[in-house]
Structures are given as structure tokens and as C-alpha cells.
Design a protein around this motif. Structure first.
Motif, PDB file in Angstrom:
ATOM      1  N   PHE A 160       0.600  -0.871   0.089  1.00  0.00           N
ATOM      2  CA  PHE A 160       0.100  -0.136   0.361  1.00  0.00           C
ATOM      3  C   PHE A 160       0.759   1.461   0.144  1.00  0.00           C
ATOM      4  CE2 PHE A 160       0.674  -0.452   4.362  1.00  0.00           C
ATOM      5  CZ  PHE A 160       0.662   0.957   4.997  1.00  0.00           C
ATOM      6  N   LEU A 161       0.040   1.932  -0.648  1.00  0.00           N
ATOM      7  CA  LEU A 161       1.486   3.487  -0.728  1.00  0.00           C
ATOM      8  C   LEU A 161       0.922   4.163   0.477  1.00  0.00           C
ATOM      9  CD1 LEU A 161       0.648   4.258  -4.244  1.00  0.00           C
ATOM     10  CD2 LEU A 161       1.868   2.391  -3.454  1.00  0.00           C
ATOM     11  N   GLY A 162       1.829   5.157   1.138  1.00  0.00           N
ATOM     12  CA  GLY A 162       1.504   5.765   2.644  1.00  0.00           C
ATOM     13  C   GLY A 162       1.345   7.065   2.272  1.00  0.00           C
ATOM     14  N   LEU A 163      -0.249   7.454   3.358  1.00  0.00           N
ATOM     15  CA  LEU A 163      -0.446   8.534   2.745  1.00  0.00           C
ATOM     16  C   LEU A 163       0.191   9.190   4.423  1.00  0.00           C
ATOM     17  CD1 LEU A 163      -4.296   8.262   2.113  1.00  0.00           C
ATOM     18  CD2 LEU A 163      -2.401   8.944   0.646  1.00  0.00           C
ATOM     19  N   PRO A 164       0.487  10.873   4.626  1.00  0.00           N
ATOM     20  CA  PRO A 164       0.561  11.446   5.590  1.00  0.00           C
ATOM     21  C   PRO A 164       0.537  10.661   6.846  1.00  0.00           C
ATOM     22  CG  PRO A 164      -0.396  12.737   4.674  1.00  0.00           C
ATOM     23  CD  PRO A 164      -0.732  11.648   3.803  1.00  0.00           C
ATOM     24  N   ARG A 165      -1.054   9.857   7.294  1.00  0.00           N
ATOM     25  CA  ARG A 165      -0.389   9.148   8.984  1.00  0.00           C
ATOM     26  C   ARG A 165      -0.820   7.628   8.928  1.00  0.00           C
ATOM     27  NH1 ARG A 165      -2.541  12.768  12.160  1.00  0.00           N
ATOM     28  NH2 ARG A 165      -3.137  14.754  11.955  1.00  0.00           N
ATOM     29  N   SER A 166      -0.025   7.390   7.653  1.00  0.00           N
ATOM     30  CA  SER A 166       0.018   6.066   7.375  1.00  0.00           C
ATOM     31  C   SER A 166       1.138   5.060   8.391  1.00  0.00           C
ATOM     32  CB  SER A 166       1.094   5.722   6.029  1.00  0.00           C
ATOM     33  OG  SER A 166      -0.258   5.435   5.000  1.00  0.00           O
ATOM     34  N   ARG A 167       0.776   3.720   8.999  1.00  0.00           N
ATOM     35  CA  ARG A 167       1.221   3.425   9.349  1.00  0.00           C
ATOM     36  C   ARG A 167       1.663   1.742   8.968  1.00  0.00           C
ATOM     37  NH1 ARG A 167      -1.697   1.907  14.586  1.00  0.00           N
ATOM     38  NH2 ARG A 167      -3.855   2.452  13.029  1.00  0.00           N
ATOM     39  N   PRO A 168       2.729   1.707   8.743  1.00  0.00           N
ATOM     40  CA  PRO A 168       3.264   0.382   8.563  1.00  0.00           C
ATOM     41  C   PRO A 168       2.478  -0.923   9.325  1.00  0.00           C
ATOM     42  CG  PRO A 168       5.660   1.468   8.857  1.00  0.00           C
ATOM     43  CD  PRO A 168       4.065   1.756   9.452  1.00  0.00           C
ATOM     44  N   GLY A 169       1.975  -1.909   8.193  1.00  0.00           N
ATOM     45  CA  GLY A 169       1.486  -2.893   8.651  1.00  0.00           C
ATOM     46  C   GLY A 169      -0.390  -2.419   8.738  1.00  0.00           C
ATOM     47  N   HIS A 170      -0.684  -1.734   8.539  1.00  0.00           N
ATOM     48  CA  HIS A 170      -2.100  -1.101   8.836  1.00  0.00           C
ATOM     49  C   HIS A 170      -2.730  -0.715   7.485  1.00  0.00           C
ATOM     50  CE1 HIS A 170      -2.135  -1.455  13.103  1.00  0.00           C
ATOM     51  NE2 HIS A 170      -1.006  -1.110  12.891  1.00  0.00           N
ATOM     52  N   GLY A 171      -2.823  -1.370   6.358  1.00  0.00           N
ATOM     53  CA  GLY A 171      -3.000  -1.054   5.607  1.00  0.00           C
ATOM     54  C   GLY A 171      -4.185   0.017   5.033  1.00  0.00           C
ATOM     55  N   HIS A 172      -4.687   0.494   6.302  1.00  0.00           N
ATOM     56  CA  HIS A 172      -6.177   0.483   5.935  1.00  0.00           C
ATOM     57  C   HIS A 172      -6.198   1.913   5.923  1.00  0.00           C
ATOM     58  CE1 HIS A 172      -6.044   0.186   9.778  1.00  0.00           C
ATOM     59  NE2 HIS A 172      -6.149   1.432  10.510  1.00  0.00           N
ATOM     60  N   THR A 173      -4.704   2.615   6.539  1.00  0.00           N
ATOM     61  CA  THR A 173      -3.965   4.157   7.064  1.00  0.00           C
ATOM     62  C   THR A 173      -3.167   4.365   5.108  1.00  0.00           C
ATOM     63  OG1 THR A 173      -2.319   3.161   7.212  1.00  0.00           O
ATOM     64  CG2 THR A 173      -3.698   3.248   9.148  1.00  0.00           C
ATOM     65  N   GLY A 174      -3.123   3.695   4.530  1.00  0.00           N
ATOM     66  CA  GLY A 174      -2.701   3.996   2.853  1.00  0.00           C
ATOM     67  C   GLY A 174      -3.910   4.344   1.815  1.00  0.00           C
ATOM     68  N   VAL A 175      -3.160   3.748   0.364  1.00  0.00           N
ATOM     69  CA  VAL A 175      -3.840   3.579  -0.754  1.00  0.00           C
ATOM     70  C   VAL A 175      -3.367   2.095  -0.798  1.00  0.00           C
ATOM     71  CG1 VAL A 175      -4.647   3.819  -2.744  1.00  0.00           C
ATOM     72  CG2 VAL A 175      -3.871   5.933  -1.298  1.00  0.00           C
ATOM     73  N   PRO A 176      -3.977   1.115  -0.906  1.00  0.00           N
ATOM     74  CA  PRO A 176      -4.091  -0.194  -0.841  1.00  0.00           C
ATOM     75  C   PRO A 176      -4.025  -0.402  -2.644  1.00  0.00           C
ATOM     76  CG  PRO A 176      -6.359  -0.643   0.462  1.00  0.00           C
ATOM     77  CD  PRO A 176      -5.878   1.418   0.334  1.00  0.00           C
ATOM     78  N   TYR A 177      -2.896  -1.354  -2.934  1.00  0.00           N
ATOM     79  CA  TYR A 177      -2.413  -1.286  -4.561  1.00  0.00           C
ATOM     80  C   TYR A 177      -3.498  -1.488  -5.163  1.00  0.00           C
ATOM     81  CZ  TYR A 177      -0.283  -0.968  -8.492  1.00  0.00           C
ATOM     82  OH  TYR A 177      -0.013  -0.717 -10.139  1.00  0.00           O
ATOM     83  N   ALA A 178      -4.084  -2.222  -4.503  1.00  0.00           N
ATOM     84  CA  ALA A 178      -4.952  -3.101  -5.700  1.00  0.00           C
ATOM     85  C   ALA A 178      -6.355  -1.955  -6.065  1.00  0.00           C
ATOM     86  CB  ALA A 178      -5.757  -4.432  -4.440  1.00  0.00           C
ATOM     87  N   MET A 179      -6.699  -1.190  -4.556  1.00  0.00           N
ATOM     88  CA  MET A 179      -7.659  -0.247  -5.136  1.00  0.00           C
ATOM     89  C   MET A 179      -7.177   0.411  -6.538  1.00  0.00           C
ATOM     90  SD  MET A 179      -9.857   0.560  -2.003  1.00  0.00           S
ATOM     91  CE  MET A 179     -10.226  -0.356  -0.225  1.00  0.00           C
ATOM     92  N   LEU A 180      -5.581   0.941  -6.085  1.00  0.00           N
ATOM     93  CA  LEU A 180      -5.358   1.544  -6.931  1.00  0.00           C
ATOM     94  C   LEU A 180      -5.448   0.972  -8.927  1.00  0.00           C
ATOM     95  CD1 LEU A 180      -3.658   4.479  -8.120  1.00  0.00           C
ATOM     96  CD2 LEU A 180      -2.426   3.290  -7.379  1.00  0.00           C
ATOM     97  N   ARG A 181      -4.997   0.014  -8.465  1.00  0.00           N
ATOM     98  CA  ARG A 181      -4.845  -1.038  -9.796  1.00  0.00           C
ATOM     99  C   ARG A 181      -6.114  -1.046 -10.613  1.00  0.00           C
ATOM    100  NH1 ARG A 181      -2.593  -6.201 -10.416  1.00  0.00           N
ATOM    101  NH2 ARG A 181      -3.858  -7.557 -12.532  1.00  0.00           N
TER     102      ARG A 181
END
Length: 378
Positions: free
Chosen positions: A97-118
Motif C-alpha cells: 500500500f502507498l503511504g499517506l501522511p498518517r500511514s503506519r507500517p502493517g496497517h493497510g487501511h491507513t494508506g492506499v492499498p495498491y489493489a484499489m489503485l490498480r
């Protein structure tokens, strides 16, 4: 030009996150976005209209990333390019997943899952997709990485450039204007590749990036391509020198004839005709003797000393064949002759006369003017 995206029906979305609350900040990402937008909207590259090159800086949520991508995907019919610069992370299942400002490693819901971008990228009808990921993994995520970025991010019918393998370190060296990967990409687009072809395709750019980054002991980029997407062109090769001894020679020596595709004016066209004869190794008399139908030496001299485009293509065609140029190459020259003829009819004559001489000449040598014009485009 085959492989060059059509500007009107192509789109680009450039996404970047530089500021993070729980991860290392990446200040250079803020510089990446406008520089890459300038490159893609340059006349020497895709020539995209500014409104067709969306820049998404510091998105705070999922929708701020996916909505511009979906909008561009709906509009694109030729090529869709999506670029991301920032932290690349993995969730608890090892998915990218791609990191957003508040992203945390291991927590995909805090960023942009690549599957969604795909899914957003594939929601449209573009014929080709280019995905450029300038991201790496934080140290805490490296151990859970099940596969490389390129392995996870590939899309059928696409070309993916990923900045680093799964063990890559941070790609934003302190004090540098751009991130390591994008900085080299921008340099290739601006400076070109010595000894390369007249146009830069994705595959050539990828090989150049690997070479330069390896020499600097930096993470090596990866790529995945489907359906010959590597032949897609990014822009003119500004290091291309068609008349150097290493770039052109007689066809029999295995090198290339001059490339007519780089010619823009009548003056350039006429001087290039002279180079064809020089490269062939034939004198004016030898070319005359070989011409069918015949052309006298005086007619040939007049052709090579013109400052305007010949009104008729026929004598130029006979001349090129008499120099030994293959038939398929002659056809390329005719296409360029026709293009310049049309352009000349709508553009003023920009030649000037040198003091004390009776023959008008170009205000600068065509090599100098062409080189300057290519640099100005970037």
C-alpha cells in the motif's frame, strides 16, 4: 511517431506525499511533482495540456488519490500514466500500500492499498498504462515483504517502473533536490542518452536508470512490462547526434544513415542531404553517374546549395537513391519533406544575410539551433 502517445487522448496523474507524522519525511518529493509535470507537458515530450496532467500533492485520504485517477482513466483513450512518490509499505498480509501522511507500517487501511489503485487505473479504456512507483519500505516493513514492488504492482498491458527492490533503502538522500530515482529519471528526460536513438523509449530509459543508479551504489529499479509496452516513447533524446562519426556511416559499414525525423526546417533538410552524400563516400560526379533518371552534376550542386525546400520531390528522390539510400529510408525522407513543406508555407523565412556575402545563410548553424531548441523545451 510510432509509440509516442497522442497528447489529446492521454492523461497523467502525479501523486506525491512528502510529509508524514510517523515516518521519515521526504522533502524532495515536493520537488519531484512540478518537475515531472513540466517534463510531460513539454513539446519535446508528450506535450500534454496542463489540465491533462493532474498533480496531487499531500493527499490526506484515500479518495483524494483514487478520484483523480478514476477521472483520468475515464478520459484517457491512448495512454494513462500514474506516478507515486512517497513511502511504500506493506500490510499485515504483505500486500503493498502507498503511504499517506498518517500511514503506519502493517496497517493497510491507513494508506492506499495498491489493489484499489490498480482497480482505478483499469476502470477506463486506455490502450496503454505506465505506472511509476518511486517508493521504498521503512525498516519495520522489510521483514514482512513477500515479493517485490514490481511483482505485486504489475498490470496487464502496462509498463511499471519501480524505484527499488523489496530490500531497498530510502530513496531521498539528504540535501538532494529530488529523490534518487526521480532525479535520475528527470536527468534522462532533460539530457538524453549518449549514443541512443532519436527518441527515448521506456525500455531504454529503464536500462539507463539501472546503469546510473548502480554506479552510485543506489537501489536498482525494477520493471514489468506487458504487450511490448517498453516501446512507448517518453520524448526526444536530447543527446542524440545524428551526424557524428559514431552515429552515422555508410549502410555497408553497419551503422545508420542520417535520421530525417530530427529535421524541422528547409535549411536543416538541405544540409542533411549533403551529409547523405558525404556518408555514401560518392563524389558529385559519381552520384550523377548513378542517378536514374540522370541528373547532371550542376543540377546536383544546385540541389545541395539551395536554402529553400525543392518544389518537387522527384529530384531529391533520385539523388537519395543515387547515394545508395535504401528504398524504405527514402520513403521516410519524403514524409519529412512533405511535413517541412507544409510548415514552411505558414512560417516566415528566418534566414539572414551575413555581412559582405551574397549568399543568405541561417542565423545560426542548424545543429546549434536544433540543440538549443531541444534544451529550451526542458
Amino acid at each position: 511517431m510510432k509509440g509516442l502517445p497522442e497528447a489529446e487522448t492521454s492523461r497523467a496523474v502525479l501523486i506525491g506525499v512528502a510529509r508524514y507524522t510517523g515516518l521519515e519525511t521526504l522533502p524532495a518529493v515536493s520537488n519531484n511533482l512540478p518537475a515531472l509535470a513540466d517534463a510531460l507537458t513539454s513539446p519535446g515530450s508528450w506535450g500534454l495540456a496542463r489540465e491533462h496532467c493532474a498533480v496531487v500533492a499531500e493527499p490526506s485520504g484515500l479518495h483524494e488519490v483514487l478520484e483523480p485517477v478514476e477521472e483520468a482513466a475515464r478520459a484517457a483513450r491512448d495512454t494513462l500514466l500514474v506516478y507515486f512518490a512517497g513511502h511504500g509499505l506493506t500490510d499485515d498480509r504483505g500486500e503493498l500500500f502507498l503511504g499517506l501522511p498518517r500511514s503506519r507500517p502493517g496497517h493497510g487501511h491507513t494508506g492506499v492499498p495498491y489493489a484499489m489503485l490498480r482497480s482505478a487505473i483499469m476502470s477506463g479504456r486506455a490502450q496503454r498504462h505506465v505506472i511509476i512507483l518511486d517508493c521504498c519500505f521503512s525498516g519495520r516493513a522489510l521483514g514482512t515483504m513477500g515479493g517485490s514492488v514490481a511483482d505485486q504492482a504489475q498490470i496487464d498491458g502496462s509498463y511499471l517502473l519501480a524505484a527499488a527492490p523489496e530490500t531497498g533503502v530510502a530513496l531521498a538522500p539528504p540535501g538532494e533536490q529530488y529523490t534518487a530515482f526521480t532525479g535520475e529519471l528527470l536527468d534522462v528526460l532533460k539530457s538524453g542518452i549518449e549514443g541512443g536513438e532519436a527518441w527515448l523509449d521506456l525500455e531504454s530509459v529503464y536500462r539507463r536508470l539501472r546503469s546510473v543508479l548502480a554506479a552510485k551504489s543506489r537501489p536498482l529499479p525494477q520493471k514489468r512490462d506487458r504487450n511490448t509496452a517498453g516501446g512507448l516513447l517518453l520524448g526526444r533524446n536530447n543527446a542524440y547526434r545524428p551526424w557524428t562519426s559514431t552515429a552515422v556511416a555508410a549502410a555497408g559499414s553497419g551503422a545508420r544513415w542520417p535520421d530525417p525525423d530530427v529535421l524541422d526546417t528547409a535549411q536543416e533538410f538541405i544540409e542533411a542531404l549533403g551529409h547523405v552524400r558525404a556518408i555514401s563516400g560518392r563524389s558529385i560526379q559519381a552520384v550523377s553517374d548513378n542517378a536514374r533518371p540522370s541528373l547532371s552534376p550542376s543540377t546536383l550542386s544546385a540541389l545541395l546549395n539551395r536554402r529553400t525546400l525543392p518544389r518537387s520531390w522527384k529530384s531529391t528522390e533520385i539523388y537519395l537513391h543515387a547515394c545508395g539510400l535504401p528504398a524504405d529510408q527514402v520513403q521516410r525522407w519524403q514524409i519529412v519533406w512533405e511535413r517541412i513543406k507544409v510548415a514552411s508555407a505558414t512560417q516566415p523565412d528566418r534566414t539572414v544575410q551575413k555581412s559582405g556575402e551574397g549568399t543568405p545563410q541561417s542565423d545560426r548553424g542548424w545543429r546549434t539551433r536544433f540543440s538549443s531548441r531541444r534544451q529550451d523545451r526542458h
